[in-house]
Enzyme design. Structure first.
Site, PDB file in Angstrom:
ATOM      1  N   GLY A 323      49.651  27.305  67.160  1.00 41.48           N
ATOM      2  CA  GLY A 323      48.683  26.215  67.008  1.00 41.48           C
ATOM      3  C   GLY A 323      47.783  26.455  65.807  1.00 41.48           C
ATOM      4  CD1 TRP A 326      51.425  21.546  63.699  1.00 47.87           C
ATOM      5  CD2 TRP A 326      49.226  21.262  63.886  1.00 47.87           C
ATOM      6  NE1 TRP A 326      51.170  20.202  63.662  1.00 47.87           N
ATOM      7  CE2 TRP A 326      49.823  19.995  63.774  1.00 47.87           C
ATOM      8  CE3 TRP A 326      47.829  21.329  64.013  1.00 47.87           C
ATOM      9  CZ2 TRP A 326      49.093  18.810  63.784  1.00 47.87           C
ATOM     10  CZ3 TRP A 326      47.105  20.152  64.020  1.00 47.87           C
ATOM     11  CH2 TRP A 326      47.735  18.916  63.912  1.00 47.87           C
ATOM     12  CG  HIS A 327      44.805  23.526  63.178  1.00 48.88           C
ATOM     13  ND1 HIS A 327      45.312  23.852  64.410  1.00 48.88           N
ATOM     14  CD2 HIS A 327      44.014  22.445  63.385  1.00 48.88           C
ATOM     15  CE1 HIS A 327      44.831  23.017  65.319  1.00 48.88           C
ATOM     16  NE2 HIS A 327      44.047  22.150  64.727  1.00 48.88           N
ATOM     17  N   GLY A 328      46.964  25.232  59.461  1.00 54.05           N
ATOM     18  CA  GLY A 328      46.938  25.544  58.042  1.00 54.05           C
ATOM     19  C   GLY A 328      47.663  26.834  57.745  1.00 54.05           C
ATOM     20  CG  PHE A 465      44.737  20.621  59.331  1.00 53.11           C
ATOM     21  CD1 PHE A 465      44.574  21.699  58.476  1.00 53.11           C
ATOM     22  CD2 PHE A 465      43.657  20.174  60.033  1.00 53.11           C
ATOM     23  CE1 PHE A 465      43.334  22.311  58.349  1.00 53.11           C
ATOM     24  CE2 PHE A 465      42.408  20.787  59.929  1.00 53.11           C
ATOM     25  CZ  PHE A 465      42.254  21.856  59.081  1.00 53.11           C
TER      26      PHE A 465
END
Lengths: 465, 351
Positions: A323, A326-328, A465
């Protein structure tokens, strides 16, 4: 194209809505909506339009095959190929330079420089969101829980639909299919009232609160991160904690409002997350569509909490690690994810041993502070910046201070108002929107106040993102 | 699990709500756009039915500059502390047309952006008179909001030029245009018969007609204004612990580019009221000012500019009534300052 721009609000949206409601026939309307959404997407950079079309086509074709085929091995192979394709696109554009750079760094550290070339690709905006939308579609068909889209137009409209295309909420085809197959022929007034309230409140959250917090508190202080003292670092972090909430929940409200105007219903994405009394509850209230996606497509398939406490903790760490990633594509995001994974695993352990403090204001405050500490990792542009700030905030490192003069004149009133809203005011989904003429005039005035701030539109934080 | 929102229950009020919302919004948008178009405070549309009140001085000055004939060859740059320097005085001393392009809240990024803008206009520039006060070198580096929000100068400060729709939207409905319009209309309606507090002349010079009139009638207490403004100004320097390296670099870049273009620079630190000088002894203001002097001397040593030491001429601020507050001087001080650049006392002789 930004929601908070003249071109979107005064040109694109009126034309798109007019075309959507006036054109005859569902297929023509869906085709127009898809084209409009591609125009919306291509306004930012038209070069990435074919990429989205390619990804959509691949998922549509694979979905059809998965539904038709009865051969388990081939179905599995098809799913693996498709996941590799989708994640491959994401990997090349988003993570290639991150992993290559990390390898180069490791090589240099170990005295064996590799100098692998970096691609320096521009990250296609919204790629993480539409990739997750598409992945859930194919997985649900593979699991036999979803029938494939009736036609390409329905699926393309689902993936590209401009209200959720750039930054969610992450919508599932299972929720949208019945809506796409029975598009309302005429606008419903009640849905429009709802849509306008959501849209204008979302705009106000973004341009009147989030952007103002950024200008008055976050940007000036964070720019001087190396010289902040403890109080200033806490203030900067508090500002960012509120900014990111109003920015992202504002975007989500706008997406929900736009969906209402088009006759669709989107899921709730925020439910007063800063009122959560523990970290698990926070994740059930923050970016809910992502939390539920990670739960349904990662955590549960990994075994969830079914196979013992140790396995559950491992799963939580793994899911939150992904997770975060996934954001960066940066170690700060990875650490942020792991930090939340640890908090969730810790909370699960405490719950198992009946050590969870009773829900109440103190538990909410503790959760809020823990979330704030996580945002330091999220906002920092390097590990050095994050560790320094966390050190200053915890008193382990001393900061020079003297940056109070950088705060805007409205900094403190803004913080107080923003805190008041997140802690004590009902959220957009809890509000009972008044439908009187007086309320309509008030809402129009609020809309005008937002439009006045469009001259220098600032992108949404989650666009990166 | 997702949370689809329950379809809203229809209400008989919905139709009236929607009509009222859209009608009000349409009227508000059209009324606002029409007001901005007619008032035209930024000089975008060429209408300008009423005199603008100073808000977005970067854009207002750019609009005024483009109307000047003959085209100025000398420009006065700096912050609000330099805005009262009279281009006519400069012209009288040099024989060249001049314009005052000093702007509120300027940083060194403004100097560079204005230089780029002037060169894009292809002005036959020969000299720049630049008031460099320490606050122009205060961090954080990078263009400040006033500069990036400027429709004319923003693109010269790295802000990406807006597309035509955004540009038109900002000119008609942007906060900067609308607030300037509303203030101009308000000032025109409410104070039509009274003397305006500030006026921007066609040559870019700022005047304070209300204070000037009060000075003539002896009703303006300069001492009181100066005394009350000192604590606030000194407070701004409390967190100003060093000249920002980025801003210094931009100042150097500005001076180098000007030199390469054959434009000479006279740089000075704007004089302050004698009472402020006394009150500021031993404060961060004094330290930052001394650092600014050293910086300007260093640039002079590199042949990038000529530094005029206004600090060494205490007589400049001798007329202690010619100040709006502790750091903003009026025409008498401005003229003496300009004359001393060329060592020609009484050389202005224009009033």
């Amino acid at each position: 194209m930004l929601f908070n721009s003249y071109v979107f609000c005064l040109l694109f949206l009126p034309l798109a809505l007019a075309a959507w409601w006036w054109l005859p026939g569902t297929r023509l309307r869906l085709g127009t909506l898809t084209l409009a959404s591609y125009l919306f997407y291509g306004w930012w950079d038209w070069r990435f339009v074919p990429l989205m079309l390619l990804s959509t086509s691949a998922d549509y074709v694979a979905g059809g095959y998965l539904a038709r085929s009865g051969d388990g091995a081939r179905r599995r192979a098809c799913l693996v190929v498709l996941l590799a394709f989708n994640l491959g696109i994401l990997g090349v554009f988003k993570y290639f330079d991150f992993f290559t750079g990390t390898l180069n760094g490791l090589g240099a550290l170990l005295g064996a420089p590799m100098d692998l070339p970096l691609l320096h690709l521009v990250l296609p905006v919204g790629i993480s969101f539409y990739t997750f939308n598409s992945i859930s579609y194919t997985i649900d068909i593979y699991r036999g829980r979803l029938a494939p889209a009736r036609g390409f137009l329905e699926f393309a409209a689902f993936v590209a639909m401009f209200p959720h295309l750039i930054a969610g909420p992450i919508v599932r085809y299972a929720d949208m299919a019945p809506q796409l197959e029975a598009v309302p022929p005429r606008p419903e007034r009640a849905a429009w009232v709802m849509g306008l309230w959501f849209l204008v409140l979302g705009l106000a959250k973004k341009v009147l609160l989030a952007d103002a917090l950024a200008d008055q508190v976050v940007t000036p202080l964070w720019h001087q991160w190396a010289s902040l003292d403890g109080g200033e670092a806490w203030l900067a972090t508090l500002g960012y904690t509120l900014q990111i909430y109003f920015d992202f929940s504002g975007y989500s409200d706008m997406a929900v409002g736009l969906a209402f105007l088009l006759g669709f219903r989107f899921p709730q994405n925020f439910n007063s997350p800063y009122r959560a009394t523990n970290i698990a509850e926070f994740w059930r209230r923050w970016h809910m569509s992502l939390s539920f996606w990670l739960r349904d497509y990662l955590y549960i398939p990994l075994g969830g909490s079914e196979r013992g406490a140790g396995r559950a903790a491992r799963n939580l760490l793994l899911v939150m690690f992904l997770g975060g990633l996934w954001h960066g594509a940066a170690w700060t995001f990875v650490l942020w994810g792991l930090y939340h994974g640890l908090l969730l695993a810790g909370h699960a352990w405490c719950r198992r041993h009946a050590l969870v403090p009773r829900a109440g204001p103190l538990a909410a405050l503790l959760t809020f502070v823990l979330v704030m500490l996580g945002w330091v990792l999220f906002r920092s542009s390097s590990l050095a910046e994050a560790t320094h700030l966390l050190g200053v905030m915890t008193g382990l490192v001393s900061g020079a201070g003297g940056n109070g003069g950088l705060l805007g004149a409205l900094a403190y009133p803004l913080l107080v108002v923003a805190l008041g809203i997140v802690w004590f005011s009902p959220n957009s989904w809890e509000l009972r929107f008044p439908r009187t003429r007086f309320a309509a005039v008030g809402l129009a005035l609020l809309a005008l106040a937002c439009v006045l701030r469009f001259a220098a539109p600032s992108p949404f934080l989650y666009f990166q993102f | 699990m997702t949370h689809p929102h329950a379809p809203p229950e229809p209400s008989p009020q919905d139709g009236a709500f929607l009509r009222c919302f859209f009608l009000t919004l349409l009227l508000l948008l059209c009324g606002t756009a029409l007001t901005t178009w007619l008032a035209d405070p930024l000089g975008v549309f060429g209408t300008r039915l009423i005199p603008p009140v100073l808000t977005a001085d970067r854009d207002q000055k750019a609009a005024l500059l483009q109307l000047r004939t003959p085209r100025p060859t000398q420009l006065i740059l700096g912050s609000s502390r330099t805005k009262t320097i009279d281009p006519r005085c400069l012209s009288a001393l040099t024989g060249e047309p001049a314009f005052n392009f000093a702007v509120n809240g300027a940083s060194t990024d403004d100097l560079l952006a204005i230089l780029h803008y002037l060169r894009a206009l292809d002005l036959p520039l020969r000299a720049l008179v630049v008031g460099v006060d320490p606050e122009m070198l205060q961090g954080p580096g990078g263009p400040l909001p006033g500069l990036t929000a400027s429709r004319v100068l923003g693109p010269f400060a790295g802000a990406s030029p807006p597309d035509p729709i955004t540009s038109l939207g900002a000119d008609l409905l942007g906060w900067q245009s609308v607030s300037a319009s509303v203030r101009s209309v308000w000032s025109h309606v409410a104070h039509a018969a009274s003397v305006p507090p500030t006026v921007l002349e066609a040559d870019g010079r700022q005047r304070y007609p209300r204070i000037e009139a009060a000075l003539q009638t002896g009703t303006f207490s300069s001492a009181e204004q100066v005394t009350s403004s000192i604590p606030g100004i000194l407070r701004r320097y409390e967190s100003f612990d060093q000249l920002d390296p980025d801003r210094i670099q931009v100042l150097q870049e500005f001076a180098r580019e000007a030199r390469q273009a054959g434009i000479s620079i006279i740089a000075f630190i704007p004089p302050v009221h004698p009472a402020f000088e006394r009150a500021a002894r031993g404060t961060a203001w004094r330290v930052r000012t001394e650092e600014t002097v050293l910086l300007l001397r260093r640039l002079e040593g590199e042949g990038l500019l000529r530094y005029f030491d206004s600090q060494a001429r205490p007589g400049l601020g001798a007329d202690s009534t010619a100040f709006v507050d502790a750091i903003h001087f009026l025409a008498p001080v401005a003229d003496r300052l300009t004359e001393s650049f060329f060592n020609r006392p009484g050389g202005c002789a224009i009033q």
